[in-house]
Design an enzyme around this catalytic site. Structure first.
Site, PDB file in Angstrom:
ATOM      1  N   HIS A   1      28.847  47.034 101.942  1.00 47.58           N
ATOM      2  CA  HIS A   1      27.931  46.824 103.072  1.00 47.58           C
ATOM      3  C   HIS A   1      27.141  45.532 102.877  1.00 47.58           C
ATOM      4  O   HIS A   1      27.068  44.680 103.783  1.00 47.58           O
ATOM      5  CB  HIS A   1      26.990  48.039 103.146  1.00 47.58           C
ATOM      6  CG  HIS A   1      25.960  47.965 104.217  1.00 47.58           C
ATOM      7  ND1 HIS A   1      25.906  48.866 105.262  1.00 47.58           N
ATOM      8  CD2 HIS A   1      24.910  47.116 104.425  1.00 47.58           C
ATOM      9  CE1 HIS A   1      24.883  48.559 106.051  1.00 47.58           C
ATOM     10  NE2 HIS A   1      24.254  47.517 105.553  1.00 47.58           N
ATOM     11  N   GLU A   2      26.558  45.356 101.687  1.00 47.82           N
ATOM     12  CA  GLU A   2      25.738  44.168 101.420  1.00 47.82           C
ATOM     13  C   GLU A   2      26.588  42.906 101.275  1.00 47.82           C
ATOM     14  O   GLU A   2      26.175  41.825 101.692  1.00 47.82           O
ATOM     15  CB  GLU A   2      24.894  44.385 100.167  1.00 47.82           C
ATOM     16  CG  GLU A   2      23.866  45.489 100.298  1.00 47.82           C
ATOM     17  CD  GLU A   2      22.898  45.248 101.445  1.00 47.82           C
ATOM     18  OE1 GLU A   2      22.612  44.075 101.759  1.00 47.82           O
ATOM     19  OE2 GLU A   2      22.447  46.239 102.045  1.00 47.82           O
TER      20      GLU A   2
ATOM     21  N   HIS B   1      27.214  41.514 104.662  1.00 47.51           N
ATOM     22  CA  HIS B   1      26.065  40.732 105.133  1.00 47.51           C
ATOM     23  C   HIS B   1      26.087  39.333 104.528  1.00 47.51           C
ATOM     24  O   HIS B   1      25.886  38.326 105.223  1.00 47.51           O
ATOM     25  CB  HIS B   1      24.754  41.408 104.723  1.00 47.51           C
ATOM     26  CG  HIS B   1      24.374  42.592 105.559  1.00 47.51           C
ATOM     27  ND1 HIS B   1      24.367  42.563 106.934  1.00 47.51           N
ATOM     28  CD2 HIS B   1      23.960  43.841 105.204  1.00 47.51           C
ATOM     29  CE1 HIS B   1      23.968  43.745 107.390  1.00 47.51           C
ATOM     30  NE2 HIS B   1      23.730  44.537 106.365  1.00 47.51           N
TER      31      HIS B   1
END
Length: 380
Positions: A67-68, A71
């Site tokens: 997820h990170e 980003h």
């Protein structure tokens, strides 16, 4: 959020883990292996339950990391450098060195994280469904189903329109696009975060009083974190508005007094502290910054050890220093000031120290910026 130790690099971005991850990791593994899996899938050994719980917890945190990383990758593609990724108690955080230049970039950077979590959830859900259709049952199916559900839930929670969640970034992008005012959009998203945090605290306390135990307290803790983070984002937004357009060179203290890391703390106290009245002293080698000593760090050294302790031993290390360029926008520097606990930035040109930016320098710049905004508003 500072990393307690580094794992390495992914897509060119340093990845670290804060010690608080251990808390939630153990809680998840314990809840799965001691309660959820034995209740839903009885008949297995304790070792099997522990192995399944640990494996599910590890894969869950790998999903948070994905997820990170998403980003970070999209941020880099939109021209924003990424200082690093840190996993911690409440998930993960990507440390961006700057802000999105337009609402579209903000939308892409914020939206990709929940999208990745949703994809991971759907992936595990599909595998679990296929296994169920094939007649499989037991711990493997249970672990896959849990991973599917928790990742989908994570995606849904993250798109709630409240800062500092990804949904708050999406809300900010929408308001920014509609009004053309980045600061107003940030304030709207931050206040939505405050409202969501208050609701979670109320719901969590109600659940706790109703007998749900730790689950209610955990919900209230998340709400408390959201309120604190949302308030910080609003303050940063207003500060960024006041400082917009100001360069680092305009606020820094040029050519600060420096010292060698080989100097003892006693020499610093006797010859520098009162003579120059500085609360921070950069350490240099041939003009290059290699550390930073502050009064707070020196105070932590007992008097009987000062003569045998060097400044290098108590300084903010070279890899922790926040470095800036004189022509850099001050608003781009602000998010990085929290990386070193001392809250200061050293300004360098060609790797040589030319200035220092302290909290008092920032405060004076904010005052000047606020006065400038008031004068502009008065003339309009």
């Amino acid at each position: 959020m500072r990393a307690s130790f580094r794992l390495g690099r992914i897509a060119g971005v340093p990845v670290g883990v804060n010690w608080s991850v251990l808390v939630i990791f153990l809680l998840i593994a314990w809840a799965l292996s001691a309660s959820q899996f034995p209740r839903a899938y009885p008949g297995h050994s304790a070792v099997a339950y522990v192995a399944a719980g640990l494996a599910a917890a590890v894969v869950f945190f790998l999903g948070l990391l994905a997820h990170e990383v998403a980003h970070a990758v999209v941020a880099k593609r939109n021209g924003i450098d990424v200082e690093g990724i840190t996993l911690w108690l409440f998930g993960g955080v990507s440390e961006l060195k700057g802000e999105a230049r337009d609402p579209g970039a903000e939308l892409r950077i914020a939206g990709v994280g929940p999208l990745v979590s949703l994809i991971i959830g759907v992936f595990f859900g599909a595998i679990a469904a296929l296994l169920a259709l094939a007649g499989a049952h037991g711990l493997l199916l249970g672990a896959l189903s849990w991973l599917a559900g928790i990742n989908v839930l994570l995606a849904i929670f993250n798109v709630l329109p409240a800062a500092p969640l990804d949904g708050g970034r999406l809300l900010r992008a929408a308001v920014w696009k509609a009004t053309g005012d980045r600061t107003k959009a940030s304030v709207v998203a931050a206040r939505a975060g405050w409202v969501l945090g208050a609701l979670l605290i109320g719901l969590g306390l109600w659940q706790f009083l109703a007998g749900s135990g730790v689950g209610g307290l955990w919900l209230a803790l998340i709400g408390w974190f959201l309120i604190g983070a949302a308030g910080m984002e609003e303050r940063q937004a207003r500060m960024g508005s006041a400082l917009r357009g100001i360069r680092v060179a305009e606020v820094m203290t040029p050519q600060p007094q420096t010292a060698s890391g080989e100097m003892t703390v006693a020499d610093f106290v006797d010859h520098y502290l009162f003579a120059y009245r500085h609360s921070a002293l950069p350490l240099t080698e041939e003009g290059r910054p290699v550390g930073l000593v502050t009064l707070d760090r020196v105070r932590g050294i007992p008097a009987d050890r000062r003569a045998s302790t060097t400044l290098a031993e108590v300084a903010c290390r070279a890899d922790e220093l926040v470095l800036a360029n004189p022509d850099e926008q001050l608003t781009d520097l602000l998010p990085r000031l929290s990386q070193c606990a001392d809250g200061r930035a050293l300004v360098v040109t060609d790797q040589r120290l030319v200035g220092i930016v302290s909290p008092s320098d920032i405060s004076r710049a904010v005052q000047r910026g606020s006065m400038r905004e008031q004068m502009t508003a008065g003339r309009s």
